[in-house]
Design an enzyme around this catalytic site. Structure first.
Site, PDB file in Angstrom:
ATOM      1  N   ASN A  92      -9.930  -0.241   0.282  1.00 13.61           N
ATOM      2  CA  ASN A  92      -8.773   0.145   0.639  1.00 13.61           C
ATOM      3  C   ASN A  92      -8.251  -0.466  -0.619  1.00 13.61           C
ATOM      4  O   ASN A  92      -8.222  -1.530  -1.432  1.00 13.61           O
ATOM      5  CB  ASN A  92      -8.266  -0.581   1.605  1.00 13.61           C
ATOM      6  N   CYS A 126       1.069  -0.899   0.331  1.00 20.65           N
ATOM      7  CA  CYS A 126      -0.744  -0.235   0.428  1.00 20.65           C
ATOM      8  C   CYS A 126       0.939   1.205   0.012  1.00 20.65           C
ATOM      9  O   CYS A 126       0.544   2.037   0.095  1.00 20.65           O
ATOM     10  CB  CYS A 126      -1.084   0.211   0.924  1.00 20.65           C
ATOM     11  N   HIS A 157      -3.528   7.348   3.344  1.00 16.25           N
ATOM     12  CA  HIS A 157      -3.499   5.640   2.849  1.00 16.25           C
ATOM     13  C   HIS A 157      -5.066   5.450   3.221  1.00 16.25           C
ATOM     14  O   HIS A 157      -5.594   5.296   4.434  1.00 16.25           O
ATOM     15  CB  HIS A 157      -2.405   4.827   3.055  1.00 16.25           C
TER      16      HIS A 157
HETATM   17  C1  LIG Z   1     -10.177  -5.763  10.049  1.00 12.84           C
HETATM   18  C2  LIG Z   1     -10.258  -4.716  11.042  1.00 12.84           C
HETATM   19  C3  LIG Z   1     -11.737  -3.428  10.105  1.00 12.84           C
HETATM   20  C4  LIG Z   1     -10.948  -5.279  11.660  1.00 12.84           C
HETATM   21  O1  LIG Z   1     -11.557  -4.136  12.905  1.00 12.84           O
HETATM   22  P1  LIG Z   1     -11.654  -4.302  14.581  1.00 12.84           P
HETATM   23  O2  LIG Z   1     -12.511  -3.421  15.651  1.00 12.84           O
HETATM   24  O3  LIG Z   1     -10.175  -4.699  14.453  1.00 12.84           O
HETATM   25  O4  LIG Z   1     -11.899  -5.878  14.684  1.00 12.84           O
HETATM   26  P2  LIG Z   1     -11.144  -7.415  15.345  1.00 12.84           P
HETATM   27  O5  LIG Z   1     -10.518  -8.060  14.409  1.00 12.84           O
HETATM   28  O6  LIG Z   1     -10.854  -7.649  16.408  1.00 12.84           O
HETATM   29  O7  LIG Z   1     -13.274  -8.495  14.894  1.00 12.84           O
HETATM   30  C5  LIG Z   1     -13.703  -8.204  16.120  1.00 12.84           C
HETATM   31  C6  LIG Z   1     -14.426  -9.211  15.670  1.00 12.84           C
HETATM   32  O8  LIG Z   1     -16.011  -8.818  14.569  1.00 12.84           O
HETATM   33  C7  LIG Z   1     -15.762  -9.996  13.375  1.00 12.84           C
HETATM   34  N1  LIG Z   1     -15.479  -9.788  12.086  1.00 12.84           N
HETATM   35  C8  LIG Z   1     -14.688  -9.649  11.864  1.00 12.84           C
HETATM   36  N2  LIG Z   1     -15.068  -9.486  10.412  1.00 12.84           N
HETATM   37  C9  LIG Z   1     -16.404  -9.097  10.679  1.00 12.84           C
HETATM   38  C10 LIG Z   1     -17.515  -8.695   9.275  1.00 12.84           C
HETATM   39  N3  LIG Z   1     -17.049  -8.742   8.282  1.00 12.84           N
HETATM   40  N4  LIG Z   1     -18.865  -8.851   9.530  1.00 12.84           N
HETATM   41  C11 LIG Z   1     -18.776  -8.986  10.832  1.00 12.84           C
HETATM   42  N5  LIG Z   1     -18.519  -9.377  12.184  1.00 12.84           N
HETATM   43  C12 LIG Z   1     -16.876  -9.810  11.201  1.00 12.84           C
HETATM   44  C13 LIG Z   1     -14.819 -10.632  14.315  1.00 12.84           C
HETATM   45  O9  LIG Z   1     -14.683 -12.385  14.005  1.00 12.84           O
HETATM   46  C14 LIG Z   1     -14.522 -10.871  15.457  1.00 12.84           C
HETATM   47  O10 LIG Z   1     -15.633 -11.369  16.148  1.00 12.84           O
HETATM   48  P3  LIG Z   1     -14.817 -12.277  18.181  1.00 12.84           P
HETATM   49  O11 LIG Z   1     -14.888 -10.897  18.610  1.00 12.84           O
HETATM   50  O12 LIG Z   1     -16.214 -13.260  17.825  1.00 12.84           O
HETATM   51  O13 LIG Z   1     -14.131 -12.558  17.267  1.00 12.84           O
HETATM   52  C15 LIG Z   1      -9.746  -3.664  11.682  1.00 12.84           C
HETATM   53  O14 LIG Z   1      -8.767  -4.539  12.481  1.00 12.84           O
HETATM   54  C16 LIG Z   1      -8.936  -2.856  10.458  1.00 12.84           C
HETATM   55  O15 LIG Z   1      -9.133  -1.796   9.830  1.00 12.84           O
HETATM   56  N6  LIG Z   1      -7.310  -3.153  10.396  1.00 12.84           N
HETATM   57  C17 LIG Z   1      -6.192  -2.831   9.584  1.00 12.84           C
HETATM   58  C18 LIG Z   1      -6.581  -2.976   8.801  1.00 12.84           C
HETATM   59  C19 LIG Z   1      -5.364  -2.231   7.853  1.00 12.84           C
HETATM   60  O16 LIG Z   1      -5.749  -0.839   7.398  1.00 12.84           O
HETATM   61  N7  LIG Z   1      -5.369  -3.203   6.440  1.00 12.84           N
HETATM   62  C20 LIG Z   1      -3.890  -2.946   5.157  1.00 12.84           C
HETATM   63  C21 LIG Z   1      -3.646  -2.115   5.331  1.00 12.84           C
HETATM   64  S1  LIG Z   1      -2.592  -1.389   4.029  1.00 12.84           S
END
Ligand SMILES: CC(C)(COP(=O)(O)OP(=O)(O)OC[C@H]1O[C@@H](n2cnc3c(N)ncnc32)[C@H](O)[C@@H]1OP(=O)(O)O)[C@@H](O)C(=O)NCCC(=O)NCCS
Length: 326
Positions: free
Chosen positions: A282, A112, A252
């Site tokens: 993204n 990215c 980003h």
């Molecule tokens: C991916 C992201 C949105 C997840 O959000 P989060 O608040 O961290 O959520 P978590 O990963 O802690 O998951 C929380 C819960 O939601 C659930 N969950 C994950 N994806 C889900 C979805 N699409 N829909 C519903 N629930 C979802 C998980 O299973 C988890 O459930 P649990 O608590 O029962 O295990 C976030 O971590 C993020 O944006 N990370 C950075 C990603 C990024 O920038 N990547 C590219 C870098 S260039």
């Protein structure tokens, strides 16, 4: 002589994949996606539409916008993590398609952060006298590497491309400073495990779905905020400016919560922070320049206005740039 971005244009595929569409594919909800990421929809390339096709469309658009002949391009850098092939390069395919006859062309992979690394290469080529005009193309068909059975990643990514023309002279955004960083000790946090020389394609890699992106979202989130904040501070120091001098921040577009946290830490008001995350998701390397292209289309910058770019991605990699309107 300072390198400057004289034009930037984007290309987005027509097909929209909405949160409601995703609700039909995986166990998710519009409410979850909007509250956790700020995303409402993203664009998806046609099955027959390639990373190079999108890059070619953006490149042709930027050349037309700048009224610039492909013959005058000295070098092409393509930032992508989703090339058409492992070889040949997507850059060579784009070079041929746009009719750039006398130039070198390379692919550059920094996930990215790719656009920021490519800008660094363009700046170095131009300011060392190796080139006068460099075409930077950031293009990604992430949908080819997204596992639509994995709800934690499939809601986040979209396809798209953007191209910038970087020249030694002319009006535009002068690249005042660039900082770049990397930390390969975190390589497993965001990875496509198979398909390279370490894990070539096999029945096992296919059955384990290891040709798709795997990500530890929570850990990546923490690094993203910390690394991008560091990169911004370091780059502002290099350029000798402070946050109050940033007219626009183009971050980003990985997650609206990451963008908001960065804006708060720099005390930047909402209207100075550019966002396309809600409509394109993204798009990896293409996300900064797509957002920059939209800013330049909708806003007239005053001379000396500063625009900052900041990005973060797999690797880990990160970077920031200070651009000055000239
Ligand atoms: C991916 C992201 C949105 C997840 O959000 P989060 O608040 O961290 O959520 P978590 O990963 O802690 O998951 C929380 C819960 O939601 C659930 N969950 C994950 N994806 C889900 C979805 N699409 N829909 C519903 N629930 C979802 C998980 O299973 C988890 O459930 P649990 O608590 O029962 O295990 C976030 O971590 C993020 O944006 N990370 C950075 C990603 C990024 O920038 N990547 C590219 C870098 S260039």
């Amino acid at each position: 002589m300072k390198a400057r971005i004289v034009a930037t244009a984007s290309y987005l595929p027509e097909k929209v994949l909405s949160n409601q569409d995703l609700e039909k594919i995986v166990d998710t909800s519009d409410e979850w996606i909007v509250s956790r990421t700020g995303m409402r929809e993203r664009r998806i390339a046609r099955p027959d539409e390639t990373t190079s096709d999108m890059g070619i469309a953006a490149a042709k658009k930027v050349l037309e916008q700048a009224q610039f002949s492909a013959d005058a391009i000295d070098f092409i850098v393509v930032a992508t993590s989703t090339p058409d092939y492992l070889m040949p390069s997507t850059a060579a395919i784009i070079q041929d398609a746009i009719g750039a006859k006398a130039c070198g062309a390379i692919d550059m992979e920094a996930a990215c952060t790719g656009y920021l690394y490519a800008l660094g290469i363009a700046k170095a080529y131009i300011e060392s006298g190796m080139a006068k005009n460099v075409l930077v193309v950031a293009t990604e068909k992430l949908s080819a590497f997204v596992d639509y059975q994995d709800r934690s990643t499939c809601v986040l990514f979209g396809d798209g491309a953007a191209a910038s023309l970087i020249c030694s002279e002319g009006k535009g955004l002068q690249i005042e400073a660039i900082t770049q960083g990397s930390d390969g000790s975190c390589k497993d946090l965001f990875i496509i495990p198979a398909g390279g020389s370490k894990n070539p394609a096999s029945e096992k890699t296919l059955s384990e779905r290891n040709h798709f992106m795997k990500m530890n979202g929570r850990e990546v989130f923490k690094h993203a905020v910390r690394r991008m904040e560091q990169a911004l501070i370091q780059c502002m120091e290099q350029a000798g400016i402070n946050p109050s001098q940033i007219r626009y921040l183009v971050p980003h577009q990985a997650n609206d919560r990451i963008i908001e946290t960065l804006a708060k830490r720099l005390d930047l008001p909402k209207e100075r922070v550019c966002r396309t995350v809600q409509k394109y998701g993204n798009t990896s390397a293409a996300s900064c320049p797509i957002t920059l292209a939209e800013l330049l289309q909708t806003t007239t910058l005053e001379s000396q206005d500063r625009v900052m770019l900041v990005a973060f991605g797999s690797g880990l990699t990160w970077g920031a740039a200070v651009l000055k309107s000239v």
